[in-house]
Enzyme design. Structure first.
Site, mmCIF file in Angstrom:
data_model
loop_
_atom_site.group_PDB
_atom_site.id
_atom_site.type_symbol
_atom_site.label_atom_id
_atom_site.label_comp_id
_atom_site.label_asym_id
_atom_site.label_seq_id
_atom_site.Cartn_x
_atom_site.Cartn_y
_atom_site.Cartn_z
ATOM 1 N N ASP A 96 0.831 -1.198 0.000
ATOM 2 C CA ASP A 96 0.000 0.000 0.000
ATOM 3 C C ASP A 96 0.871 1.255 0.000
ATOM 4 O O ASP A 96 2.032 1.241 0.401
ATOM 5 C CB ASP A 96 -1.003 0.002 1.156
ATOM 6 C CG ASP A 96 -0.453 -0.597 2.437
ATOM 7 O OD1 ASP A 96 0.758 -0.869 2.494
ATOM 8 O OD2 ASP A 96 -1.227 -0.789 3.382
ATOM 9 N N GLU A 156 -5.912 3.718 3.846
ATOM 10 C CA GLU A 156 -6.336 4.311 5.116
ATOM 11 C C GLU A 156 -7.751 4.879 5.046
ATOM 12 O O GLU A 156 -7.999 6.054 5.309
ATOM 13 C CB GLU A 156 -5.350 5.413 5.533
ATOM 14 C CG GLU A 156 -3.934 4.916 5.819
ATOM 15 C CD GLU A 156 -3.833 4.070 7.085
ATOM 16 O OE1 GLU A 156 -4.850 3.907 7.788
ATOM 17 O OE2 GLU A 156 -2.731 3.597 7.369
#
Length: 416
Positions: A96, A156
């Site tokens: 990520d 997130e």
């Protein structure tokens, strides 16, 4: 990856047999490069789904490695496909990309200064996957299959993993992966310790948004109106006790009120409405269904008994991160072989945090593994403005990811 040292980065005996177990040594030769690009990514942190500078760095590092590269259409993702010289299935490795809206206070020489921060270690995740790309690309001719490298923004809270799946990341190689793996660093776990478990690894994350309607009025004469504030206090207490009284003691769930505000802007005015939001963490769909069905009904009943009206909206977010049991047992065996059983921990219980690698694991069997990256100064919590990660762990990340991909490809299409 742009070279930052004169250390050799290619194997001297590129055979399939030499690759198994040899990645750790080869990853050490990449240490300086991995640390350098990790720190560059750390300083250039961006948040959300649009990460142009981060994407630019990744594309630069992937250039010249003979990969099939695709950029995201609606987000700054990067998908890179490495096709091996030998026939075999497809495996996916995820890293990520995004940071958090936190002003960094680490004092590091490469600290971010933009008001955003890689406080969850995604800069290490990207660097670790870049290392795995280099290790596997150096053995392309002997690679028994294809590896898809998934660089994902928006972990997130923006569900970037789901968006990449919608845009076709799981079909980037022409066929679906037989397995998917990701490593997440942890600044509170001793450096180099590897942690995972079969089954639920991390919780689902959902929300219940509520608007409690009263009538408002003059603060001196509450008897002339319906004040929703004390009723909101009752709702909060009901939320806090719901899991303890409506769910089995053996069934983990965490429900927290995370937002609370009213529409009153003066100290002598009673609010006409109160806005609340509850964050809901569960480890099974059955538990989530119970919460989603029963909690709004309970809260609406409390509101009605006090003369108020409650509007609720359930906001679905990340599902449970579920490690395929058979694949995870294979992963645990490989980890123990690579680093020794004393450095591998089978987690006793899932974490109640969430991860959007869960979207990939809903579609593809695989596993998420945590690796300790606590600094020498001591453990630090994730998502803290002072979170520090020891990037000495990067060669381990790269070699473990490369090893997991190679071993799974070598097994072919057979299940674990």
């Amino acid at each position: 990856m742009t070279s930052h040292s004169d250390a050799p980065t290619t194997p001297t005996t590129p055979t399939a047999e030499a690759a198994v177990g040899a990645f750790a040594t080869e990853a050490e030769a990449l240490r300086a490069d991995l640390v350098a690009v990790r720190r560059e990514l750390h300083a250039a942190v961006e948040i959300g789904l649009d990460l142009p500078r981060t994407q630019e760095i990744l594309l630069r590092e992937l250039d010249g490695l003979g990969l099939e590269i695709t950029r995201g259409a609606s987000l700054s993702s990067v998908t890179a496909v490495l096709r091996g010289g030998r026939p075999g299935p497809v495996v996916l490795l995820r890293g990520d990309m995004d940071g958090l809206p936190i002003a960094e206070a680490t004092g590091l020489p490469f600290a971010a200064t933009s008001g955003a921060m890689h406080a969850c270690g995604h800069d290490l995740h990207m660097a670790g996957v870049l290392g795995a790309v280099r290790l596997l690309a150096a053995r392309r001719d002997e690679l028994p299959g294809t590896v898809v490298f998934m660089f994902q923004p928006g972990e997130e809270g923006q569900a970037g993993g789901r968006v990449m799946i919608e845009e076709g990341v799981l079909d980037a190689a022409g066929e679906r992966p037989v397995a998917a793996y990701a490593i997440h660093v942890d600044s509170a776990t001793p450096q180099g310790q590897l942690v995972t478990r079969e089954g639920p690894m991390m919780a689902s994350a959902n929300a219940l948004r509520m608007t409690l309607h009263g009538t408002g009025g003059h603060a001196a004469f509450p008897q002339l109106g319906i004040d929703p504030v004390p009723v909101a206090a009752q709702l909060i207490l009901a939320v806090q006790t719901f899991a303890a009284r409506r769910l089995p003691a053996t069934d983990q769930a965490v429900i927290s009120i995370t937002r609370l505000s009213s529409d009153s802007e003066a100290s002598n005015v009673l609010a006409a409405a109160v806005h609340l939001e509850a964050n809901i963490r569960t480890l099974s769909m059955a538990t989530l269904d119970t919460v989603r069905d029963q909690l709004p009904a309970l809260l609406a009943g409390i509101a009605e008994a006090n003369g108020c009206r409650l509007e609720t909206e359930f906001i679905a977010s990340y599902p449970v991160t579920y490690n395929d049991p058979a694949e995870t047992r294979e992963v645990l065996a490989v980890l123990a072989e690579l680093v020794g059983i004393d450095r591998v921990t089978r987690l006793a219980a899932p974490s109640m945090a969430s991860e959007d690698f869960s979207y990939v694991l809903q579609e593809v069997p695989g596993a998420l593994v945590f690796v300790g990256a606590a600094p020498s100064s001591g453990p630090m919590p994730l998502h803290s403005e002072r979170a520090v990660f020891d990037d000495a762990v990067l060669p381990l990340q790269a070699s473990v990811l490369a090893e997991l991909a190679w071993r799974r490809l070598a097994r072919g299409g057979q299940s674990a």
